[in-house]
Design a protein around this motif. Structure first.
Motif, PDB file in Angstrom:
ATOM      1  N   GLY A 102      22.944   8.454  61.009  1.00  0.00           N
ATOM      2  CA  GLY A 102      22.119   8.399  62.210  1.00  0.00           C
ATOM      3  C   GLY A 102      22.806   7.798  63.417  1.00  0.00           C
ATOM      4  O   GLY A 102      22.158   7.467  64.403  1.00  0.00           O
ATOM      5  N   TYR A 103      24.135   7.662  63.340  1.00  0.00           N
ATOM      6  CA  TYR A 103      24.844   7.177  64.523  1.00  0.00           C
ATOM      7  C   TYR A 103      25.056   8.328  65.485  1.00  0.00           C
ATOM      8  O   TYR A 103      25.343   9.448  65.068  1.00  0.00           O
ATOM      9  CB  TYR A 103      26.200   6.572  64.126  1.00  0.00           C
ATOM     10  CG  TYR A 103      26.068   5.150  63.624  1.00  0.00           C
ATOM     11  CD1 TYR A 103      26.325   4.086  64.486  1.00  0.00           C
ATOM     12  CD2 TYR A 103      25.674   4.880  62.322  1.00  0.00           C
ATOM     13  CE1 TYR A 103      26.193   2.778  64.035  1.00  0.00           C
ATOM     14  CE2 TYR A 103      25.538   3.587  61.868  1.00  0.00           C
ATOM     15  CZ  TYR A 103      25.799   2.526  62.727  1.00  0.00           C
ATOM     16  OH  TYR A 103      25.661   1.237  62.304  1.00  0.00           O
ATOM     17  N   LYS A 155      16.735   1.249  55.335  1.00  0.00           N
ATOM     18  CA  LYS A 155      16.038   1.493  56.597  1.00  0.00           C
ATOM     19  C   LYS A 155      14.568   1.800  56.359  1.00  0.00           C
ATOM     20  O   LYS A 155      13.839   2.025  57.302  1.00  0.00           O
ATOM     21  CB  LYS A 155      16.724   2.643  57.344  1.00  0.00           C
ATOM     22  CG  LYS A 155      16.544   3.997  56.674  1.00  0.00           C
ATOM     23  CD  LYS A 155      16.944   5.131  57.609  1.00  0.00           C
ATOM     24  CE  LYS A 155      18.434   5.265  57.712  1.00  0.00           C
ATOM     25  NZ  LYS A 155      18.837   6.612  58.160  1.00  0.00           N
ATOM     26  N   PHE A 184      20.374   9.329  53.100  1.00  0.00           N
ATOM     27  CA  PHE A 184      21.155  10.309  52.352  1.00  0.00           C
ATOM     28  C   PHE A 184      21.907   9.639  51.219  1.00  0.00           C
ATOM     29  O   PHE A 184      22.431   8.528  51.359  1.00  0.00           O
ATOM     30  CB  PHE A 184      22.207  10.964  53.261  1.00  0.00           C
ATOM     31  CG  PHE A 184      21.663  12.084  54.084  1.00  0.00           C
ATOM     32  CD1 PHE A 184      21.500  13.345  53.539  1.00  0.00           C
ATOM     33  CD2 PHE A 184      21.328  11.877  55.419  1.00  0.00           C
ATOM     34  CE1 PHE A 184      21.006  14.381  54.319  1.00  0.00           C
ATOM     35  CE2 PHE A 184      20.843  12.908  56.192  1.00  0.00           C
ATOM     36  CZ  PHE A 184      20.685  14.171  55.646  1.00  0.00           C
ATOM     37  N   ARG A 239      24.478  -2.918  56.028  1.00  0.00           N
ATOM     38  CA  ARG A 239      24.234  -3.404  57.389  1.00  0.00           C
ATOM     39  C   ARG A 239      24.473  -2.291  58.429  1.00  0.00           C
ATOM     40  O   ARG A 239      23.856  -2.276  59.498  1.00  0.00           O
ATOM     41  CB  ARG A 239      25.175  -4.558  57.670  1.00  0.00           C
ATOM     42  CG  ARG A 239      24.552  -5.692  58.457  1.00  0.00           C
ATOM     43  CD  ARG A 239      25.519  -6.847  58.543  1.00  0.00           C
ATOM     44  NE  ARG A 239      25.232  -7.859  57.550  1.00  0.00           N
ATOM     45  CZ  ARG A 239      24.186  -8.682  57.595  1.00  0.00           C
ATOM     46  NH1 ARG A 239      23.332  -8.597  58.596  1.00  0.00           N
ATOM     47  NH2 ARG A 239      23.981  -9.575  56.661  1.00  0.00           N
ATOM     48  N   LEU A 240      25.417  -1.399  58.095  1.00  0.00           N
ATOM     49  CA  LEU A 240      25.714  -0.266  58.961  1.00  0.00           C
ATOM     50  C   LEU A 240      24.436   0.461  59.340  1.00  0.00           C
ATOM     51  O   LEU A 240      24.277   0.950  60.454  1.00  0.00           O
ATOM     52  CB  LEU A 240      26.638   0.684  58.173  1.00  0.00           C
ATOM     53  CG  LEU A 240      27.616   1.583  58.899  1.00  0.00           C
ATOM     54  CD1 LEU A 240      28.414   0.842  59.945  1.00  0.00           C
ATOM     55  CD2 LEU A 240      28.568   2.209  57.879  1.00  0.00           C
ATOM     56  N   VAL A 241      23.488   0.511  58.375  1.00  0.00           N
ATOM     57  CA  VAL A 241      22.230   1.201  58.606  1.00  0.00           C
ATOM     58  C   VAL A 241      21.200   0.249  59.204  1.00  0.00           C
ATOM     59  O   VAL A 241      20.493   0.587  60.146  1.00  0.00           O
ATOM     60  CB  VAL A 241      21.726   1.799  57.276  1.00  0.00           C
ATOM     61  CG1 VAL A 241      20.252   2.143  57.373  1.00  0.00           C
ATOM     62  CG2 VAL A 241      22.547   3.030  56.928  1.00  0.00           C
ATOM     63  N   ARG A 278      17.346  11.409  62.002  1.00  0.00           N
ATOM     64  CA  ARG A 278      18.084  10.913  60.832  1.00  0.00           C
ATOM     65  C   ARG A 278      18.065   9.392  60.801  1.00  0.00           C
ATOM     66  O   ARG A 278      17.880   8.760  59.776  1.00  0.00           O
ATOM     67  CB  ARG A 278      19.553  11.369  60.879  1.00  0.00           C
ATOM     68  CG  ARG A 278      19.766  12.829  60.598  1.00  0.00           C
ATOM     69  CD  ARG A 278      21.211  13.082  60.183  1.00  0.00           C
ATOM     70  NE  ARG A 278      22.198  12.655  61.155  1.00  0.00           N
ATOM     71  CZ  ARG A 278      22.592  13.389  62.185  1.00  0.00           C
ATOM     72  NH1 ARG A 278      22.094  14.588  62.371  1.00  0.00           N
ATOM     73  NH2 ARG A 278      23.484  12.930  63.023  1.00  0.00           N
ATOM     74  N   ARG A 279      18.313   8.829  61.984  1.00  0.00           N
ATOM     75  CA  ARG A 279      18.400   7.378  62.098  1.00  0.00           C
ATOM     76  C   ARG A 279      17.103   6.716  61.633  1.00  0.00           C
ATOM     77  O   ARG A 279      17.110   5.710  60.951  1.00  0.00           O
ATOM     78  CB  ARG A 279      18.678   7.038  63.561  1.00  0.00           C
ATOM     79  CG  ARG A 279      18.978   5.613  63.846  1.00  0.00           C
ATOM     80  CD  ARG A 279      19.142   5.391  65.335  1.00  0.00           C
ATOM     81  NE  ARG A 279      20.479   5.707  65.777  1.00  0.00           N
ATOM     82  CZ  ARG A 279      21.160   4.962  66.668  1.00  0.00           C
ATOM     83  NH1 ARG A 279      20.619   3.900  67.186  1.00  0.00           N
ATOM     84  NH2 ARG A 279      22.356   5.302  67.033  1.00  0.00           N
ATOM     85  N   ARG A 314      21.958   1.475  50.701  1.00  0.00           N
ATOM     86  CA  ARG A 314      22.176   1.797  52.116  1.00  0.00           C
ATOM     87  C   ARG A 314      21.125   2.790  52.593  1.00  0.00           C
ATOM     88  O   ARG A 314      20.636   2.713  53.722  1.00  0.00           O
ATOM     89  CB  ARG A 314      23.579   2.366  52.287  1.00  0.00           C
ATOM     90  CG  ARG A 314      23.978   2.558  53.715  1.00  0.00           C
ATOM     91  CD  ARG A 314      25.413   3.018  53.831  1.00  0.00           C
ATOM     92  NE  ARG A 314      25.598   4.366  53.282  1.00  0.00           N
ATOM     93  CZ  ARG A 314      26.769   4.984  53.252  1.00  0.00           C
ATOM     94  NH1 ARG A 314      27.850   4.376  53.714  1.00  0.00           N
ATOM     95  NH2 ARG A 314      26.864   6.199  52.742  1.00  0.00           N
ATOM     96  N   ASN A 342      21.629  -2.192  61.055  1.00  0.00           N
ATOM     97  CA  ASN A 342      21.942  -2.503  62.452  1.00  0.00           C
ATOM     98  C   ASN A 342      21.245  -1.565  63.424  1.00  0.00           C
ATOM     99  O   ASN A 342      20.974  -1.929  64.560  1.00  0.00           O
ATOM    100  CB  ASN A 342      23.452  -2.389  62.691  1.00  0.00           C
ATOM    101  CG  ASN A 342      24.205  -3.630  62.269  1.00  0.00           C
ATOM    102  OD1 ASN A 342      23.597  -4.676  62.060  1.00  0.00           O
ATOM    103  ND2 ASN A 342      25.506  -3.532  62.121  1.00  0.00           N
ATOM    104  N   ILE A 343      21.027  -0.318  62.988  1.00  0.00           N
ATOM    105  CA  ILE A 343      20.495   0.653  63.954  1.00  0.00           C
ATOM    106  C   ILE A 343      19.082   1.132  63.604  1.00  0.00           C
ATOM    107  O   ILE A 343      18.518   1.928  64.342  1.00  0.00           O
ATOM    108  CB  ILE A 343      21.427   1.883  64.080  1.00  0.00           C
ATOM    109  CG1 ILE A 343      21.640   2.549  62.717  1.00  0.00           C
ATOM    110  CG2 ILE A 343      22.768   1.509  64.697  1.00  0.00           C
ATOM    111  CD1 ILE A 343      22.277   3.927  62.805  1.00  0.00           C
ATOM    112  N   GLU A 381      28.011  -5.001  54.050  1.00  0.00           N
ATOM    113  CA  GLU A 381      28.265  -4.454  55.384  1.00  0.00           C
ATOM    114  C   GLU A 381      27.974  -2.961  55.442  1.00  0.00           C
ATOM    115  O   GLU A 381      27.558  -2.433  56.475  1.00  0.00           O
ATOM    116  CB  GLU A 381      29.726  -4.718  55.793  1.00  0.00           C
ATOM    117  CG  GLU A 381      29.974  -6.181  56.134  1.00  0.00           C
ATOM    118  CD  GLU A 381      31.438  -6.554  56.072  1.00  0.00           C
ATOM    119  OE1 GLU A 381      31.758  -7.671  56.499  1.00  0.00           O
ATOM    120  OE2 GLU A 381      32.244  -5.739  55.595  1.00  0.00           O
ATOM    121  N   ILE A 400      31.903   3.380  53.310  1.00  0.00           N
ATOM    122  CA  ILE A 400      33.028   3.107  54.198  1.00  0.00           C
ATOM    123  C   ILE A 400      33.931   2.118  53.463  1.00  0.00           C
ATOM    124  O   ILE A 400      33.524   0.994  53.181  1.00  0.00           O
ATOM    125  CB  ILE A 400      32.551   2.498  55.528  1.00  0.00           C
ATOM    126  CG1 ILE A 400      31.492   3.396  56.196  1.00  0.00           C
ATOM    127  CG2 ILE A 400      33.728   2.225  56.469  1.00  0.00           C
ATOM    128  CD1 ILE A 400      31.996   4.710  56.724  1.00  0.00           C
TER     129      ILE A 400
END
Lengths: 787, 247
Positions: free
Chosen positions: A696-697, B169, B103, B121-123, B97-98, B165, B125-126, B118, B111
């Motif tokens: 979603g970025y 969200k 997925f 956190r990638l997810v 998606r965000r 991950r 965070n947004i 982390e 990553i």
């Protein structure tokens, strides 16, 4: 064509962007090499052919006046092959419609064609004939600059007498390839010219019947120049000889030599930088290529190809880049060389020019680029050779990240996940990150080192033309004059100040080293001249002893506090043993200074002024110049501002051409490095970038990962580039210095700023081009392809 | 287990997560056209667990990518609730998606330069309403390994980080493409348990692509794909627990 070669061709085409970017960097190296080697050789060969054809002498001497018979005695000195005497006389030319002073140096030439040394090449017309007193040949550049042709007339003030001259020929000679008026740095063809008159006519015009004031000598093969010079000095001392000197001290030869030396320095400094960067680039690009083609390599090996066959396949990839670079570089080098040679001929006058580049130069360029590419490919080739086929066909293990400085830094700074990704990736590939930083830094360093030449020239102008010489006019006299003339000059309306200057020829020795020059002085309280030290400080003349310029001190190998032997070549020709009390960092020439009293004690000649410096009211300039033209005692007038303007014009014309070259060359490095780094980063991270998109970025956020890493590396490169540039500039400044002048090292903040801006602009533009790929990233396809 | 004709709605009163009409997808590579979806109508009720079965190339992944907003249908309409996904531009699809989609892939796609926490956190965070990354990791039983990098985790652990991950969200849908494809049965079941838990506790609609027919037994509904179409739909009245699946 074998299947592997077909793969090679397709790989080259597929990776054409990267191939071209590397070739561009390598091409910059070969172009500079072909350019400087080509021009150097062309100029050297042209000069040597010219010298040989026109019999340029080996040793030169000037004296006040010697009977012509002295030539025979000089010819009898062991080691001398041929000696020839002549008269050289400065004169003022009078163009009625021009106020500015025009000067000429008139040489005698045998009317019957019996001049054998420093022979004239006639372009048009003929030599002066015996019995026609006013006939003269004029040098081509001066004729062209002043619109003079055969049959034209010009009035000359020779030795205090007006003499009409008629131009019968236009020519040039090997002793005036670089023709400058005394005290000038750059030829001013409009204001200073070389003339040749018949021997008898010039003898009559200068009251030197059967006498000469200049001697040229060629040497036998194997003769020792120093011995001949010593004997000539002894021979000419009674006639006011000011010291014989070899070609190295001959003004025209020395300037040309200085130019060739600078070209040499260019060949030594510039191509290695590009080669180094190219080696790095081939190394990282091939390394990445082999990592992505790992499975293929395993497969090909499994088919039965040997490790070496595959290694050679990748080596050929690098060699293909080298071939492309050689062709590009050779074409660019030849083209730029032609332009540069043309630029040289504006200042250096030859009757012909051999501009040709020998096959050896091209071979050398090819060897350099092939060598660099091969060296860069070695690492990757080795990896390909060693790869075990069974291991190669399984996917590579994921890159291992562990806590390190990158992690500690990120945690301390409270980075976001993206920030961590950037910093850890840099830390994970320290070698490649260092290569990117080094490449960009070198590009900046090169730019800076070139740009600061403008600063150096400006500092030189400021120090030499504005702070050191504060007079408006310099007036030289036919013979050293005393107070009365100075007084007469001071009486002229519009003259604000008159100061005498003195310079007495001398030989200065220290140990077994000897340098010929002059000891200069100015009266106490003089304000029109000043000696400016390297740091811009004004230095007073020493109350006792000598002050030497850094160049002279270095030549003599003398330090402050040591003593030198001074042998005066003017005045009473005394000898003395004097202490060097100070060394001054000056930019122009090898110079020696002493206080008025010290010089008087040495010369013992009643202190006549050799020249007068005038400060004038600008409004009265034309009137004063017109009056000076009519004064018989005046040998020549130099306007400081004219020399200054000429110098500035040369900087504007040449330095900016040079800057143009280097800005594009340095940008080639920045583009090559950033483009390849970006492509590798992109290929390595495509998977991660696609994952981020899936999570979603937005595209711009994902672009940050790629461009952020590049940006960080480029920003890291800025301070490194400043240091590299400083160091490189200092080295180049030192390499470009010579006996004639030394470049100041005074980089300005603007040069740092411009280099940073240009490199940042090149890097940003390149990164954005690659960044566009992020926008086109096909998430689904990338994620399906297993890395 | 009851069978119905292709993709038809069961008539439950629950709202629909996705509704698709005549979805087609044509890939053009050079001169050849590949019809990946040949007119799919579908209705996926919110909060259900759906399994997509079918041979390779039958269109399962294409459909998953389209409903996840990674790809667009060539024609047809697709709604997520009341939102017409086929009308959204790229930015809006990214926002979709965000906000809504988690997925999970066969090869984890973690990553490598980020630790387990982390990666989560990638997810978070947004995301708009994320859970605490530690909580998400606890949900998959990896609270202890939060500071490990992917290379330091086993395949099953990596996949569970991927699940954490995806669920962190609190997504509306969890889309899983062969989530157990690279795992042994024991780890595979562990991953499926976390998916079932997310479905149960977070109420997320879960869509799983698999070649493992056994997994279908834990689904509320199964779409059978053949040649770019949903050949038939099964509704499972009594889904079993992952631990009971015969692998």
């Amino acid at each position: 064509m074998t299947a592997l070669d077909r793969k090679l061709l397709r790989d080259l085409w597929r990776m054409r962007g990267q191939v071209f970017a590397i070739a561009l960097v390598l091409a910059a190296a070969t172009a500079t090499f072909v350019l400087s080697m080509g021009v150097h050789r062309s100029l050297t060969e042209t000069r040597d052919a010219y010298y040989a054809r026109n019999a340029f002498a080996d040793v030169f001497a000037e004296m006040t006046r010697a009977p012509r018979g002295v030539v025979q005695r000089a010819a009898a000195i062991p080691g001398v092959r041929r000696a020839e005497g002549s008269i050289r006389q400065y004169a003022t030319l009078d163009f009625p419609d021009r106020v500015e002073p025009v000067r000429a140096l008139i040489n005698s030439v045998n009317e019957h064609g019996r001049t054998h040394l420093n022979r004239l090449t006639l372009r048009q017309g003929r030599l002066p004939e015996a019995g026609h007193a006013g006939e003269a040949v004029v040098d081509e550049a001066f004729a062209k600059a002043n619109g003079l042709g055969i049959g034209d007339g010009v009035d000359a003030l020779i030795y205090g007498r007006k003499q009409p001259l008629r131009i019968v020929g236009i020519g040039l000679a090997p002793d005036y390839i670089y023709a400058i008026a005394p005290g000038d740095l750059i030829p001013d063809d409009r204001r200073f010219g070389i003339f040749w008159m018949g021997e008898k006519a010039l003898e009559a015009a200068t009251d030197r019947t059967e006498a000469i004031n200049a001697l040229s000598v060629t040497l036998e093969r194997g003769a020792r120049q120093a011995d001949v010079i010593r004997k000539l000095d002894a021979l000419l001392a009674p006639y006011g000889g000011s010291g014989a000197y070899g070609r190295a001290d001959h003004l025209s030869h020395a300037f040309l030599d200085n130019e060739l030396m600078q070209l040499d320095a260019l060949t030594q400094v510039i191509p290695p930088i590009f080669l180094l960067v190219a080696i790095f680039l081939v190394y990282i690009v091939l390394g990445r290529m082999i990592r992505t083609e790992r499975t293929q390599i395993g497969l090909i090996k499994a088919f039965g190809y040997s490790g070496w066959a595959i290694g050679w396949h990748y080596m050929k990839f690098a060699l293909a880049i080298a071939v492309l670079a050689t062709v590009l570089g050779a074409v660019a080098g030849v083209w730029m060389g032609r332009g540069m040679t043309r630029l040289y001929t504006e200042y250096y006058h030859f009757p012909f020019l051999y501009y040709h580049i020998s096959p050896g130069v091209f071979a050398g360029a090819a060897a350099l680029s092939v060598g660099a590419a091969a060296l860069g490919a070695l690492g990757g080739m080795q990896e390909a050779v060693r790869l075990n086929p069974a291991v190669a066909m399984t996917p590579p293990p994921p890159p291992v990240y562990r806590g390190g400085w990158g992690e500690r830094l990120g945690r301390k700074a409270g980075f976001s996940a993206i920030g961590h990704m950037i910093v850890r990736h840099i830390a994970r590939w320290p070698g490649r990150s260092a290569i990117t930083v080094t490449g960009v830094a070198l590009s900046m360093g090169l730019l800076f080192a070139t740009m600061q030449f403008v600063d150096a020239s400006r500092t030189m102008i400021d120090s030499w033309f504005l702070r050191s010489q504060r007079q408006d006019l310099t007036i030289t006299f036919i013979e050293p004059r005393n107070e009365a003339v100075l007084h007469a000059l001071a009486q002229m309306p519009g003259v604000l100040r008159v100061e005498p200057t003195r310079a007495v020829a001398a030989k200065i020795s220290h140990g077994n080293r000897t340098e010929r020059g002059a000891i200069e002085s100015a009266p106490e309280g003089a304000v029109l001249t000043a000696r400016i030290d390297g740091d811009g400080q004004e230095i007073d003349l020493p109350p006792a002893g000598l002050m030497l310029s850094r160049q002279l001190a270095d030549k003599l190998g003398v330090k402050t506090g040591e003593r030198v032997t001074v042998e005066m070549l003017g005045g009473r020709r005394t000898r003395a043993f004097l202490p060097v009390v100070r060394i001054i960092d000056e930019f122009i020439g090898k110079r020696a200074y002493a206080a008025d009293a010290t010089l008087q004690a040495l010369a013992r000649d009643g202190a006549p002024a050799g020249a007068a410096l005038l400060r004038i009211d600008p409004a009265a300039r034309d009137r004063i110049l017109a009056k000076l033209k009519t004064m018989p005692v005046v040998l020549g007038v130099t306007e400081r501002d004219a020399a200054l303007r000429k110098f500035e014009q040369m900087i504007d014309e040449n330095i900016f051409t040079m800057l143009g070259f280097y800005v594009s060359f340095a940008s080639a490095i920045a583009v090559g490095v950033v483009y390849n780094s970006a492509r590798i980063l992109f290929s390595e991270r495509a998977h991660e970038l696609a994952t981020l998109r899936v999570l979603g970025y937005h595209r711009t956020e994902v672009g940050m990962v790629l461009l952020g890493e590049l940006a960080l590396l480029v920003v890291l490169a800025v301070p490194v580039g400043c240091v590299a540039g400083y160091w490189l500039a200092q080295m180049m400044t030192a390499m470009f210095g010579s006996d004639l002048f030394r470049l100041p090292f005074a980089p300005s903040r603007a040069s740092y700023g411009y280099s940073i801006l240009i490199v940042l602009a090149a890097a940003t533009a390149t990164a954005l081009i690659v960044g566009r790929r992020v926008l086109q990233l096909d998430m689904v396809r990338v994620l399906k392809a297993r890395e | 287990m009851t069978e119905r004709p292709a993709g038809q709605e069961s008539g439950q009163s629950r709202g629909l997560a996705f509704r698709g009409e005549e979805l087609r997808k044509i890939y053009r590579t050079g001169e050849t056209e590949v019809h990946a979806l040949r007119g799919v109508d579908l209705a996926i009720p919110a909060g259900e667990m759906l399994v997509l079965l079918g041979p390779s190339g039958s269109g399962k992944s294409t459909l998953l990518n389209i409903i996840g907003g990674l790809d667009r249908a060539t024609s047809g309409r697709l709604f997520y609730g009341d939102t017409d996904l086929t009308a959204l531009d790229d930015k809006a699809l990214t926002r979709f998606r965000r906000a809504e989609v988690g997925f999970i892939f066969q090869f984890y796609n973690l990553i490598p330069s980020l630790t387990a926490e982390e990666n989560v956190r990638l997810v978070t965070n947004i995301a708009d309403n994320p859970m605490d990354p530690a909580e998400a990791l606890a949900l998959v039983g990896l609270a202890e390994r939060r500071d490990h990098y992917p290379a330091q985790l086993s395949g099953g652990e990596q996949q569970r980080v991927a699940v954490a991950r995806a669920v962190a969200k609190q997504p509306g849908v969890l889309l899983c493409d062969e989530p157990t494809g690279a795992l042994d049965s024991k780890t595979g079941i562990r991953v499926l348990e976390t998916l079932a838990r997310a479905n149960r506790e977070l109420g997320a609609t879960v869509v799983i692509i698999t070649h493992n027919v056994g997994i279908a037994a834990m689904a509320d509904r199964v779409f059978h794909f053949l040649d770019g179409r949903i050949a038939r739909t099964e509704v499972n009245e009594h889904p079993i627990a992952p631990s009971e699946i015969s692998w």
